[in-house]
Design a protein around this motif. Structure first.
Motif: not given
Length: 297
Positions: A161-163, A169-170, A199-200, A204-205
């Motif tokens: 997933p992306t945030f 994310y946390q 990333e972009d 991300v993880p």
């Protein structure tokens, strides 16, 4: 106490890659301790434990290939336990090598704390003849691993997933890893800070999505490692999250039956896998590693 980052060259089927390792030390010539993380995590998960134990140890916390600040592998199929064993054998060779100023000094033995995948790597190394591991701590991993738990891990690792923000994310981490135990806000912030990348413009993880190749196919049956467990002749502490879906209480009971000298610590308010960030968890590991009744230093 000093903290440093080492980079080790390791060999994979298509060439070399570098493994990043955070090293904690307050003492010259202290015994080495390796802390090996879980499948989608990284070595900074052990900061609290490493900081506490660096008063008596030189603590090595590597990032497995494809995680954290270690290099990504070119081919997804190379993310496998054969590679992780080779990488950690290189690490063990590095940390047990004689010092230039004391070439005749005996090679030190190594203690090992491994969470989930890191514990499995520790088991595989500890079962090898002439291995340098003195004491072994297995954090919520054992001789039988349920298929359901592996499929659960595979489900969230495959998503990548992306945030929008690190705070988002946390919150995601606190949800999918609630089984780490009742961590406070500062502890979740620490885990999020050290396990994300950009990333972009998105959070991300901090791992290569290709590590999910281990879960390309659903796991149909429990993974049984009883012969591996039987081959280990090292004082061992097994930590189990009381609510764990990966290490069943029946599995742990059988492990102790086969090896009655196995020490056990159950963390009732955690599942898979206790974060080892809380004082009582750290104290229990310290007590086991320093127990003189388990054999010579």
């Amino acid at each position: 106490m000093t903290i440093s980052i080492s980079k080790l060259y390791c060999l994979n089927p298509t060439g070399f890659h570098r493994i990043s390792c955070t090293v904690w030390s307050a003492l010259h010539h202290a015994r080495p301790l390796v802390c090996a993380h879980g499948f989608s995590r990284n070595g900074r998960d052990f900061d609290a434990l490493a900081s506490a134990l660096s008063d008596t140890y030189q603590v090595y916390c590597p990032d497995a290939a494809g995680r954290g600040h270690s290099d990504w592998l070119e081919q997804r199929e190379h993310y496998n336990y054969d590679q992780y064993l080779r990488d950690n054998a290189t690490l063990l060779s590095h940390i047990t090598a004689p010092l230039p100023d004391e070439p005749s000094r005996p090679s030190p033995s190594v203690d090992w704390v491994g969470t989930s995948m890191g514990g499995l790597v520790g088991m595989m190394l500890g079962a090898q003849p002439h291995n340098p591991i003195r004491r072994l701590v297995l954090n919520d991993i054992g001789a039988q691993i349920s298929a359901a738990s592996l499929n659960r891990i595979g489900e969230y690792v495959r998503e990548t997933p992306t945030f929008e923000t690190v705070a988002d994310y946390q919150a995601h981490l606190a949800d999918i890893h609630a089984s780490f135990g009742p961590l406070d806000e500062t502890q979740w912030q620490h885990l999020a800070h050290h396990s994300h990348r950009m990333e972009d413009g998105r959070v991300v993880p901090h791992y290569d999505p290709k590590i999910a190749s281990a879960f390309d196919q659903p796991v149909e049956a429990d993974v049984e490692l009883w012969s591996l467990w039987s081959a280990i002749d090292i004082p061992t502490l097994v930590i189990r999250g009381g609510q764990s879906d990966l290490l069943a209480s029946e599995t742990l009971d059988r492990m102790v039956e086969l090896k009655p000298d196995t020490q056990v610590l159950e963390i009732p308010d955690a599942g898979h896998a206790p974060a080892l960030m809380r004082d009582h968890e750290i104290a229990a590991i310290r007590a086991f590693l320093s127990d003189p009744s388990l054999g010579p230093d």
